[in-house]
Motif scaffolding. Sequence first.
Motif: not given
Length: 239
Positions: A209-213
């Motif tokens: 899962l990606c979370l945009h930093g």
Amino acid sequence: MIAIDLNADMGEGFGAYDWGADDILLEYVSSANIACGFHAGDPHTMRKTVGSCLKRGVAIGAHPGLPDRLGFGRREMAVSPEEAGDFVLYQIGALQAFVKAAGGKLRHVKLHGALYHMAARDERLASAIVEAVQRTEPELMLFGPSGSKLHKAALESGVVFVTEGFADRAYLPNGELMPRNIPGAVLEHSEEIVRQAVSLATGGLVQTLCLHGDTPSAAEHARHIAQGLLKSGIPIEAP
């Protein structure tokens, strides 16, 4: 319950400009995608981010993008497959040098922004990029969308492909990400982000899962996602 990887884009400042809450994000994520100098990042930021990841035990990945700082790598460019392959090879090699110098190991590659989406739908671009990854280090994993041209090219070349979903991006009915120029494309409330993260993690189609930093509340979202996943019995581990 099968574990899920939680990744975030990091090291996206450059020069005198800091960007993102990387130190806080590293408390919650299991993998980091570090900008390699084209869309963002610079040698000093790369070195610092690599060191922070190694201290926290977070898996390190390269985050190569298009050479477009002004557009943060989110504008498509008319590049040939050969150019795309060279861009990716160059950027992976740069980050790999910092990782090796720090005594670590580069684990994966995740394309950034427009390059990610271009490679997902263009077979020739996808093949050139997969070849660049394989030539750099055959053991590198490649993150990307399930069922895409990039996925197909990786499978055909023997590159380990890790299917990815986005916790903080809205999806269209056909399963594609909603374009950023449409209102609501980026999810802003932790409740809906956690709900989507848990749904993707339990749906069986994604492994990371990606979370945009670069979003303003990324650190807060990361904390809530990690809590939500663990509460649902889903362990967070790098692939």
